[in-house]
Design an enzyme around this catalytic site. Structure first.
Site, PDB file in Angstrom:
ATOM      1  N   LYS A 124       0.815  -1.229   0.000  1.00  0.00           N
ATOM      2  CA  LYS A 124       0.000   0.000   0.000  1.00  0.00           C
ATOM      3  C   LYS A 124       0.840   1.267   0.000  1.00  0.00           C
ATOM      4  CE  LYS A 124      -2.358  -1.232   3.698  1.00  0.00           C
ATOM      5  NZ  LYS A 124      -2.044  -2.673   3.824  1.00  0.00           N
ATOM      6  N   THR A 125       1.832   1.329   0.879  1.00  0.00           N
ATOM      7  CA  THR A 125       2.605   2.559   1.016  1.00  0.00           C
ATOM      8  C   THR A 125       3.386   2.873  -0.253  1.00  0.00           C
ATOM      9  OG1 THR A 125       2.773   2.365   3.419  1.00  0.00           O
ATOM     10  CG2 THR A 125       4.445   3.687   2.314  1.00  0.00           C
ATOM     11  N   GLU A 168      -3.882   5.876   1.669  1.00  0.00           N
ATOM     12  CA  GLU A 168      -3.856   4.451   1.975  1.00  0.00           C
ATOM     13  C   GLU A 168      -5.147   4.073   2.683  1.00  0.00           C
ATOM     14  OE1 GLU A 168      -0.398   2.679   3.766  1.00  0.00           O
ATOM     15  OE2 GLU A 168       0.862   4.311   3.032  1.00  0.00           O
TER      16      GLU A 168
END
Length: 465
Positions: A124-125, A168
């Protein structure tokens, strides 16, 4: 406590953040400050994040005290803050509404017509960072909330002036179900956070609900069976646009790797099996090719040209703690990575072993007793990939050790593995053993980066002698 946040920010002037220095709190404080809200905050430890917050003129109190919330119209707190916190107790006594950070994130995203929420068990990051860099360099002027520092923007947040926001969307404790995005990016659906979900089926149910509350486009990993199962009903109904990405030819966006998977990986990008551009990455690993592919699929669907997407990715140098190279003192490369799940470890360590180092020394900090216990054999398997593995004690985070699991139990399953109680002992051991041409990589979702800093300090001192 507030549950309905549809009108959360109406009739609010001053907002107080409990734990304002947190990576998820700082971006929200910055965004709301830019919109004209009066922001105050408190925290318990100084950090670079607090320096950034103070640079905007936002007052921060060190320590949590009841009087900190006086005069606030709304209080926001992190999941790490317990409900008996003096500021939350004071807020309740004064009838000041208090909401958790994930609810505020949901309220903020609703203020952007084109909100993009990046979800998935892994990646995600990095993917959020890639999308942010692509959109920014392409002139889209997005607002962004990222789970780690992105060097390109000098922090983990960006305030833009467009109707576009990227954030996110974490599935843990169903936090992402507070977000109703225009576009959802789903990278993968894997077994994790079983202390909350219990089963993979429950994880899938949460992702299905997240998909159902996305108003526009679903950008999803077409190679991941679990992800595709979650979106099947949406595809059958034809109610939303579904864009797939992956390495298989059936996907809308497809990557064909053209270089060796090493320090820098390149790929050709195809749309409906027609090549549209080539991308040369500066970050290693097949998993980063997939993250870049997801970012391209999202950005191009939003209207960015393939050429602009490729150019931005060519200048992307990674996010903080995502295979971050810290230095090369004494000819030894020191890196740090956030991986804390067997799937992530496999990706990181396989990449590390392909990069041509003489020896790879992996320093792993197990993250939570429940995850270590549940995936004990899987951790043992992937931690057998590097040449040498060193373990720290398990970081408990939010748990007590009801599982009767210890680092030594994992170490016993890995040939040649050693474990130590303190980071100081680990740093002494690995700096004595490693030689020029080796890689030392610290890995984990907790504070193992402190060990990486110790290793850098010791090797630098040795080099200066």
């Amino acid at each position: 406590m507030v549950e309905n946040y549809a009108d959360l920010l109406d009739n609010v002037k001053r907002i107080h953040f409990v734990g304002i220095g947190g990576s998820g709190m700082c971006p929200l404080a910055e965004i709301l400050h830019s919109e004209g809200y009066e922001i105050t905050g408190s925290d318990t430890a100084e950090s670079d994040t607090l320096e950034r917050i103070r640079s905007y003129g936002i007052p921060v109190t060190m320590g949590h005290f009841p009087e900190n919330v006086n005069g606030a119209d709304l209080v926001v707190y992190t999941a790490a803050v317990k409900l008996d916190n003096p500021e939350l107790v004071s807020a309740e006594a004064q009838n000041i509404p208090a909401v958790e950070r994930c609810i505020m994130l949901g309220a903020v995203t609703e203020r952007y017509k084109r909100s993009v929420a990046v979800s998935g068990t892994h990646g995600k990051t990095t993917t959020t960072s890639m999308i942010t860099q692509i959109l920014t360099m392409s002139g889209c002027d997005p607002t962004a909330v990222i789970g780690a520092k992105l060097p390109f923007i000098g922090g983990n947040s960006r305030v833009g002036k467009s109707d576009l926001m990227v954030c996110e969307a974490c599935e843990y404790v169903d936090s992402f179900l507070h977000i109703y995005p225009a576009m959802a990016v789903i990278l993968n659906v894997d077994e994790d956070h079983l202390d909350y979900f219990g089963t993979l089926d429950r994880i899938k149910q949460s992702f299905k609900k997240f998909i159902s509350q996305t108003s526009g486009c679903i950008v999803i990993n077409g190679d991941d069976a679990n992800s595709m199962e979650c979106v099947k009903d949406t595809i059958d109904e034809g109610s939303k646009q579904v864009v797939t990405f992956g390495f298989g030819r059936k996907n809308d966006f497809r990557a064909e790797i053209t270089g060796e998977l090493s320090v820098c990986d390149s790929f050709d990008l195809y749309y409906h099996n027609e090549k549209i551009t080539s991308v040369a990455l500066r970050v290693p690993g097949k998993f980063n090719v997939q993250n870049a592919l997801a970012a391209c699929a999202a950005a191009i669907t939003l209207g960015v040209s393939p050429e602009d997407a490729a150019k931005a990715l060519g200048e992307f140098r990674g996010a903080h703690r995502r295979f971050e190279i810290l230095g090369e003192p004494c000819g030894i490369t020191v890196a740090d990575d956030f991986a804390h799940h067997p799937t992530e470890l496999n990706a990181t360590l396989t990449t590390a072993m392909s990069m041509g180092f003489k020896n790879v020394w992996a320093v792993f900090q197990p993250h939570t007793f429940s995850r270590t216990y549940t995936f004990l054999n899987e951790f043992a398997e992937v931690l057998s990939i590097p040449d040498h593995t060193i373990l720290s004690e398990i970081l408990p985070v939010r748990e007590t050790n009801t599982y009767n699991i210890y680092a030594k139990d994992l170490a016993e399953k890995i040939d040649g593995c050693v474990w130590f109680k303190t980071f100081e002992e680990i740093a002494d051991y690995v700096t004595e053993k490693a030689k020029p041409g080796d890689l030392i990589i610290t890995i984990g979702g907790g504070n193992v980066y402190m060990c990486a800093n110790m290793i850098m300090k010791k090797l630098t001192a040795k080099e200066q002698k």
